[in-house]
Design a protein around this motif. Structure first.
Motif, PDB file in Angstrom:
ATOM      1  N   ALA A   1       3.401  -8.272  -2.035  1.00 49.59           N
ATOM      2  CA  ALA A   1       3.883  -8.649  -0.917  1.00 49.59           C
ATOM      3  C   ALA A   1       4.987  -9.761  -0.794  1.00 49.59           C
ATOM      4  O   ALA A   1       5.846  -9.361   0.230  1.00 49.59           O
ATOM      5  N   GLN A   2       5.368 -10.303  -1.943  1.00 55.12           N
ATOM      6  CA  GLN A   2       6.170 -11.170  -2.104  1.00 55.12           C
ATOM      7  C   GLN A   2       7.705 -10.159  -2.017  1.00 55.12           C
ATOM      8  O   GLN A   2       8.667 -10.617  -1.698  1.00 55.12           O
ATOM      9  N   LEU A   3       7.559  -9.321  -3.090  1.00 56.03           N
ATOM     10  CA  LEU A   3       8.730  -8.489  -3.136  1.00 56.03           C
ATOM     11  C   LEU A   3       8.908  -7.720  -1.915  1.00 56.03           C
ATOM     12  O   LEU A   3      10.144  -7.509  -1.629  1.00 56.03           O
ATOM     13  N   ASN A   4       8.000  -7.428  -0.986  1.00 59.00           N
ATOM     14  CA  ASN A   4       8.298  -6.721   0.131  1.00 59.00           C
ATOM     15  C   ASN A   4       9.204  -7.529   1.106  1.00 59.00           C
ATOM     16  O   ASN A   4      10.037  -7.205   1.782  1.00 59.00           O
ATOM     17  N   VAL A   5       8.905  -9.057   1.152  1.00 56.84           N
ATOM     18  CA  VAL A   5       9.521  -9.674   1.869  1.00 56.84           C
ATOM     19  C   VAL A   5      10.825 -10.002   1.368  1.00 56.84           C
ATOM     20  O   VAL A   5      11.972 -10.241   2.153  1.00 56.84           O
ATOM     21  N   TYR A   6      10.978 -10.007   0.129  1.00 58.72           N
ATOM     22  CA  TYR A   6      12.293 -10.414  -0.672  1.00 58.72           C
ATOM     23  C   TYR A   6      13.381  -9.225  -0.235  1.00 58.72           C
ATOM     24  O   TYR A   6      14.526  -9.300   0.301  1.00 58.72           O
TER      25      TYR A   6
ATOM     26  N   SER B   1       5.737 -19.732   2.254  1.00 62.43           N
ATOM     27  CA  SER B   1       6.681 -20.114   1.459  1.00 62.43           C
ATOM     28  C   SER B   1       7.667 -19.040   0.779  1.00 62.43           C
ATOM     29  O   SER B   1       8.608 -19.270   0.442  1.00 62.43           O
ATOM     30  N   TYR B   2       7.070 -18.046   0.782  1.00 61.94           N
ATOM     31  CA  TYR B   2       7.875 -16.851   0.133  1.00 61.94           C
ATOM     32  C   TYR B   2       9.073 -16.285   1.379  1.00 61.94           C
ATOM     33  O   TYR B   2       9.622 -15.396   1.192  1.00 61.94           O
ATOM     34  N   LEU B   3       8.905 -16.617   2.383  1.00 62.16           N
ATOM     35  CA  LEU B   3       9.529 -16.154   3.762  1.00 62.16           C
ATOM     36  C   LEU B   3      11.259 -16.585   3.405  1.00 62.16           C
ATOM     37  O   LEU B   3      12.162 -16.166   3.954  1.00 62.16           O
ATOM     38  N   ALA B   4      11.254 -17.730   2.609  1.00 58.30           N
ATOM     39  CA  ALA B   4      12.439 -18.136   2.368  1.00 58.30           C
ATOM     40  C   ALA B   4      13.257 -17.211   1.277  1.00 58.30           C
ATOM     41  O   ALA B   4      14.428 -17.645   1.321  1.00 58.30           O
ATOM     42  N   LEU B   5      12.634 -16.289   0.935  1.00 53.75           N
ATOM     43  CA  LEU B   5      13.068 -15.561  -0.139  1.00 53.75           C
ATOM     44  C   LEU B   5      14.083 -14.779   0.644  1.00 53.75           C
ATOM     45  O   LEU B   5      15.249 -14.350   0.009  1.00 53.75           O
ATOM     46  N   GLY B   6      13.967 -14.098   1.988  1.00 50.42           N
ATOM     47  CA  GLY B   6      14.830 -13.514   2.453  1.00 50.42           C
ATOM     48  C   GLY B   6      16.105 -14.259   3.049  1.00 50.42           C
ATOM     49  O   GLY B   6      17.151 -13.531   3.262  1.00 50.42           O
ATOM     50  N   LYS B   7      16.058 -15.186   2.815  1.00 50.11           N
ATOM     51  CA  LYS B   7      17.384 -16.288   3.441  1.00 50.11           C
ATOM     52  C   LYS B   7      18.034 -16.738   1.989  1.00 50.11           C
ATOM     53  O   LYS B   7      18.746 -17.570   2.225  1.00 50.11           O
ATOM     54  N   ALA B   8      17.676 -16.596   0.722  1.00 47.36           N
ATOM     55  CA  ALA B   8      18.188 -17.128  -0.507  1.00 47.36           C
ATOM     56  C   ALA B   8      19.402 -16.504  -0.485  1.00 47.36           C
ATOM     57  O   ALA B   8      20.067 -15.616  -0.159  1.00 47.36           O
TER      58      ALA B   8
ATOM     59  N   LEU C   1       9.901  -1.871  -9.096  1.00 40.17           N
ATOM     60  CA  LEU C   1       9.073  -3.059  -9.449  1.00 40.17           C
ATOM     61  C   LEU C   1       7.875  -3.427  -8.470  1.00 40.17           C
ATOM     62  O   LEU C   1       6.629  -3.604  -8.807  1.00 40.17           O
ATOM     63  N   LYS C   2       8.370  -3.088  -7.299  1.00 43.10           N
ATOM     64  CA  LYS C   2       7.395  -3.218  -6.171  1.00 43.10           C
ATOM     65  C   LYS C   2       6.392  -2.095  -6.236  1.00 43.10           C
ATOM     66  O   LYS C   2       5.157  -2.426  -5.979  1.00 43.10           O
ATOM     67  N   SER C   3       6.828  -0.785  -6.397  1.00 39.26           N
ATOM     68  CA  SER C   3       6.168   0.231  -6.226  1.00 39.26           C
ATOM     69  C   SER C   3       4.754   0.212  -7.462  1.00 39.26           C
ATOM     70  O   SER C   3       3.788   0.441  -7.353  1.00 39.26           O
ATOM     71  N   VAL C   4       5.355  -0.288  -8.647  1.00 39.89           N
ATOM     72  CA  VAL C   4       4.233  -0.550  -9.798  1.00 39.89           C
ATOM     73  C   VAL C   4       3.411  -1.655  -9.308  1.00 39.89           C
ATOM     74  O   VAL C   4       2.152  -1.353  -9.716  1.00 39.89           O
ATOM     75  N   MET C   5       3.782  -2.612  -8.489  1.00 38.54           N
ATOM     76  CA  MET C   5       2.892  -3.509  -8.314  1.00 38.54           C
ATOM     77  C   MET C   5       1.781  -3.073  -7.227  1.00 38.54           C
ATOM     78  O   MET C   5       0.567  -3.348  -7.224  1.00 38.54           O
ATOM     79  N   GLN C   6       2.294  -2.169  -6.289  1.00 36.93           N
ATOM     80  CA  GLN C   6       1.498  -1.512  -5.124  1.00 36.93           C
ATOM     81  C   GLN C   6       0.247  -0.569  -5.938  1.00 36.93           C
ATOM     82  O   GLN C   6      -0.779  -0.521  -5.676  1.00 36.93           O
TER      83      GLN C   6
END
Length: 243
Positions: A191-196, A236-243, A214-219
């Motif tokens: 889920a975090q990687l999807n947001v990123y 808190s992980y929504l900020a990843l897209g703005k990094a 990496l996301k596919s392996v986690m899925q």
């Protein structure tokens, strides 16, 4: 009366009684009863004998549960794909096929994976193994974090470093992917990687392919576990897209 005469008379009577008993089969019946008793005892001792080792192995093989069989297949898969530490994005299609053929992933699970953004892009460059990619990305993030100095521990770099640590932990524990703990961690990282990846972040084509792999392996790891419900995405992980 003479004692000797009495003794002789008694012996004669005893002999006569024995002969009479033999004539009517009394003694023979007692003997047969003793033999019969011996036979019963022998039969009982045979019926209560301990099962042989071969019989015990047979019973254990019959009682092996579907869950145990599934765990064995997952362990075998992990040994074939991840034990060398060189798993890359090009191995993902083969991994999916193996999981499907072994019955670990069902048709409906593959459909849910597709609906959840499961995608394996064709690499345009020679892909590196995912653990090497994790190590390189973590090193870059740690350098960037050090340059920012104090007070940057809550920034996007720290979040991504923790994400990479969790992803590496899942890869190392693929043989135990059926456990609820590993499944939940894989769901969270996915889920975090999807947001990123959906965020406004600049990535090279090669780097994006590695993050997507990496996301596919986690899925896949999340789908292999007992807990197949993805965890909610944390704010808190929504900020990843703005990094």
């Amino acid at each position: 009366m003479n004692p000797i005469t009495n003794a002789t008379s008694a012996a004669t009577q005893l002999s006569t009684a024995t002969n009479v008993a033999d004539a009517y089969g009394v003694n023979s019946q007692q003997t047969e009863a003793g033999k019969s008793s011996d036979k019963v005892t022998l039969s009982q001792s045979q019926s209560t004998r301990a099962p042989s080792s071969k019989e015990q192995v047979k019973d254990e093989s019959v009682s092996l549960s579907p869950r145990a069989q599934r765990a064995q297949k997952i362990e075998s898969m992990a040994k074939d794909f991840f034990s060398s530490g060189n798993f890359s994005t090009t191995d993902i299609p083969k991994l999916v096929q193996r999981l499907y053929q072994d019955g670990i992933l069902s048709d409906s699970q593959l459909t849910r994976l597709s609906d959840g953004g499961f995608d394996i892009p064709q690499p345009t460059t020679k892909p590196e193994d995912l653990k090497s990619f994790i190590k390189e990305q973590r090193s870059e993030l740690e350098t960037a974090l050090a340059e920012k100095g104090k007070g940057a521990e809550s920034g996007a770099e720290s979040v991504l470093i923790k994400l990479l640590d969790d992803a590496e932990s899942v890869i190392d524990g693929m043989g135990n992917a059926q456990s609820a703990e590993t499944s939940q961690k894989a769901s969270r990282v996915s889920a975090q990687l999807n947001v990123y990846l959906r965020g406004d972040v600049e990535l090279t084509q090669s780097s994006r392919e590695q993050w997507q792999g990496l996301k596919s392996v986690m899925q896949l790891a999340a789908s292999m576990g007992d807990n197949q419900q993805a965890s909610g995405q944390l704010n808190s992980y929504l900020a990843l897209g703005k990094a």
